[in-house]
Write a protein that holds these residues in place. Structure first.
Motif, PDB file in Angstrom:
ATOM      1  N   ALA A 169      -0.715   1.256 -13.719  1.00 17.70           N
ATOM      2  CA  ALA A 169      -1.159   1.738 -12.405  1.00 17.70           C
ATOM      3  C   ALA A 169      -2.682   1.791 -12.378  1.00 17.70           C
ATOM      4  O   ALA A 169      -3.291   2.802 -12.018  1.00 17.70           O
ATOM      5  CB  ALA A 169      -0.556   3.107 -12.108  1.00 17.70           C
ATOM      6  N   SER A 192       0.855  -1.190   0.000  1.00 14.49           N
ATOM      7  CA  SER A 192       0.000   0.000   0.000  1.00 14.49           C
ATOM      8  C   SER A 192       0.891   1.239   0.000  1.00 14.49           C
ATOM      9  O   SER A 192       1.911   1.287   0.695  1.00 14.49           O
ATOM     10  CB  SER A 192      -0.912   0.009   1.234  1.00 14.49           C
ATOM     11  OG  SER A 192      -0.146   0.069   2.416  1.00 14.49           O
ATOM     12  N   SER A 230      -0.674  -1.785  -9.645  1.00 16.05           N
ATOM     13  CA  SER A 230      -2.128  -1.618  -9.585  1.00 16.05           C
ATOM     14  C   SER A 230      -2.665  -2.003  -8.205  1.00 16.05           C
ATOM     15  O   SER A 230      -2.053  -2.793  -7.476  1.00 16.05           O
ATOM     16  CB  SER A 230      -2.796  -2.493 -10.653  1.00 16.05           C
ATOM     17  OG  SER A 230      -2.361  -2.136 -11.947  1.00 16.05           O
ATOM     18  N   CYS A 231      -3.799  -1.406  -7.866  1.00 14.39           N
ATOM     19  CA  CYS A 231      -4.539  -1.771  -6.643  1.00 14.39           C
ATOM     20  C   CYS A 231      -3.724  -1.586  -5.360  1.00 14.39           C
ATOM     21  O   CYS A 231      -3.685  -2.474  -4.492  1.00 14.39           O
ATOM     22  CB  CYS A 231      -5.024  -3.219  -6.739  1.00 14.39           C
ATOM     23  SG  CYS A 231      -6.002  -3.591  -8.210  1.00 14.39           S
ATOM     24  N   ASN A 242      -6.445   2.519  -9.083  1.00 12.46           N
ATOM     25  CA  ASN A 242      -5.918   3.278  -7.956  1.00 12.46           C
ATOM     26  C   ASN A 242      -6.797   4.510  -7.731  1.00 12.46           C
ATOM     27  O   ASN A 242      -7.986   4.486  -8.064  1.00 12.46           O
ATOM     28  CB  ASN A 242      -4.455   3.677  -8.221  1.00 12.46           C
ATOM     29  CG  ASN A 242      -3.496   2.503  -7.995  1.00 12.46           C
ATOM     30  OD1 ASN A 242      -3.382   1.963  -6.903  1.00 12.46           O
ATOM     31  ND2 ASN A 242      -2.791   2.110  -9.050  1.00 12.46           N
ATOM     32  N   GLN A 243      -6.241   5.591  -7.189  1.00  6.45           N
ATOM     33  CA  GLN A 243      -6.999   6.821  -6.915  1.00  6.45           C
ATOM     34  C   GLN A 243      -6.327   8.031  -7.567  1.00  6.45           C
ATOM     35  O   GLN A 243      -6.289   9.125  -7.016  1.00  6.45           O
ATOM     36  CB  GLN A 243      -7.113   7.026  -5.398  1.00  6.45           C
ATOM     37  CG  GLN A 243      -7.801   5.866  -4.680  1.00  6.45           C
ATOM     38  CD  GLN A 243      -7.771   6.002  -3.175  1.00  6.45           C
ATOM     39  OE1 GLN A 243      -7.626   7.108  -2.648  1.00  6.45           O
ATOM     40  NE2 GLN A 243      -7.911   4.896  -2.477  1.00  6.45           N
ATOM     41  N   ASN A 259      -9.273   4.749 -12.788  1.00  6.24           N
ATOM     42  CA  ASN A 259      -8.839   5.806 -11.873  1.00  6.24           C
ATOM     43  C   ASN A 259      -9.844   6.975 -11.888  1.00  6.24           C
ATOM     44  O   ASN A 259     -11.022   6.754 -12.186  1.00  6.24           O
ATOM     45  CB  ASN A 259      -7.429   6.268 -12.229  1.00  6.24           C
ATOM     46  CG  ASN A 259      -6.357   5.325 -11.680  1.00  6.24           C
ATOM     47  OD1 ASN A 259      -6.050   5.317 -10.501  1.00  6.24           O
ATOM     48  ND2 ASN A 259      -5.784   4.502 -12.567  1.00  6.24           N
ATOM     49  N   GLY A 291      -3.722   1.807  -3.849  1.00  7.91           N
ATOM     50  CA  GLY A 291      -4.178   3.066  -3.260  1.00  7.91           C
ATOM     51  C   GLY A 291      -3.369   4.266  -3.699  1.00  7.91           C
ATOM     52  O   GLY A 291      -3.378   5.311  -3.032  1.00  7.91           O
ATOM     53  N   LEU A 292      -2.694   4.174  -4.816  1.00  5.73           N
ATOM     54  CA  LEU A 292      -1.803   5.227  -5.311  1.00  5.73           C
ATOM     55  C   LEU A 292      -2.567   6.499  -5.700  1.00  5.73           C
ATOM     56  O   LEU A 292      -3.615   6.441  -6.343  1.00  5.73           O
ATOM     57  CB  LEU A 292      -1.039   4.698  -6.521  1.00  5.73           C
ATOM     58  CG  LEU A 292       0.110   5.538  -7.064  1.00  5.73           C
ATOM     59  CD1 LEU A 292       1.244   5.621  -6.047  1.00  5.73           C
ATOM     60  CD2 LEU A 292       0.611   4.928  -8.370  1.00  5.73           C
ATOM     61  N   THR A 293      -2.015   7.652  -5.299  1.00  2.00           N
ATOM     62  CA  THR A 293      -2.615   8.936  -5.669  1.00  2.00           C
ATOM     63  C   THR A 293      -1.644   9.845  -6.418  1.00  2.00           C
ATOM     64  O   THR A 293      -2.064  10.825  -7.043  1.00  2.00           O
ATOM     65  CB  THR A 293      -3.105   9.693  -4.419  1.00  2.00           C
ATOM     66  OG1 THR A 293      -1.990   9.944  -3.550  1.00  2.00           O
ATOM     67  CG2 THR A 293      -4.153   8.881  -3.671  1.00  2.00           C
TER      68      THR A 293
END
Length: 264
Positions: free
Chosen positions: A71, A32, A51-52, A74-75, A96, A54-56
């Motif tokens: 990626a 994470s 991927s998956c 994610n967010q 996204n 919680g990347l912003t």
């Protein structure tokens, strides 16, 4: 789920390598993180799948020589696009939060050939595909299709040789080796009875016993023959004696008759 720094430490320790040694990396759903600052030391990284997690933000990878980046789910919002490395040829940002007005930030990536923005707010616009292809002149595929809507051929999106972080990999590997070793031992143990069933537990002893039994039978046959010969000899001697006695009696009778005749 470990944070990105812990995942990288575990991976490099297991391989006995450093972050600078990594060229392909797959961390999908295995850690994470909000940003990629921990990857800034991966100076030779050319392929990344994250991927998956919680990347912003893409902070930390702008200077890396990446050619492939996945990626998805994610967010990520439009503001993060400005931090993408300009060396990318393949970019997957499906699932996204990217809107259509944020896409001009992708113009800095002159080498981009394939882009996936499906399941983003921008893909809901009716003019989405037309605007993206006009904006990115070098782009060949958008969401898996070319400018004419033809599906992309082959499995070009797959990258071989990616290094993956898996907390249970070492344990699973050790367990698998143990099970395999036990299986081999069982096979070896099972092979002996099967072989013994065909040729006997000790073929040499069986041969010796058989040889001895055959020898004993031969000796018994010889004894029988000798006994028969002895019996025949005794019979012959008996007959010879009987014949001699008969002849003697005949001679005595003849002598008596001659004596009677003389007396007469």
């Amino acid at each position: 789920m470990p944070v990105l720094e812990q995942a990288l430490t575990t991976l490099t320790a297991k391989q006995g390598s450093t972050l600078a040694d990594l060229t392909n990396l797959n961390l999908d759903g295995k850690c994470s993180t909000k940003n990629l600052q921990a990857l800034s030391a991966c100076t030779n990284l050319t392929s990344l799948s994250i991927s998956c997690v919680g990347l912003t933000s893409f902070e930390g990878i702008s200077a890396l020589p990446l050619k492939r980046l996945t990626a998805a789910d994610n967010q990520i919002s439009g503001a993060a696009l400005a931090l993408l490395p300009p060396t990318l040829e393949f970019l997957d940002l499906a699932g996204n939060r990217i809107k259509l007005e944020a896409l001009p930030a992708l113009k800095q990536i002159k080498s981009l050939k394939a882009l996936d923005l499906s399941a983003n707010p921008c893909a809901e616009s009716a003019s989405y595909r037309t605007q993206v292809f006009e904006m990115l002149n070098e782009l060949e595929y958008l969401d898996g299709k070319d400018r004419r809507g033809n599906e992309r051929d082959g499995d070009d999106d797959e990258e071989e040789g990616e290094e993956e972080f898996d907390e249970g990999e070492e344990l699973e590997g050790a367990a698998g080796e143990g099970e395999e070793g036990e299986g081999e031992d069982e096979e070896e143990e099972g092979a002996a009875p099967e072989y013994a069933g065909l040729v006997g537990e000790d073929p040499l002893e069986d041969d010796e016993e058989e040889y001895v039994e055959e020898g004993d039978e031969g000796e018994d046959d010889d004894d029988v023959e000798e006994d028969e010969d002895e019996d025949e000899d005794e019979d012959d001697e008996g007959e010879a004696k009987g014949t001699g006695q008969k002849r003697k009696r005949d001679e005595e009778d003849d002598g008596e008759e001659e004596a009677d005749e003389d007396d007469a």
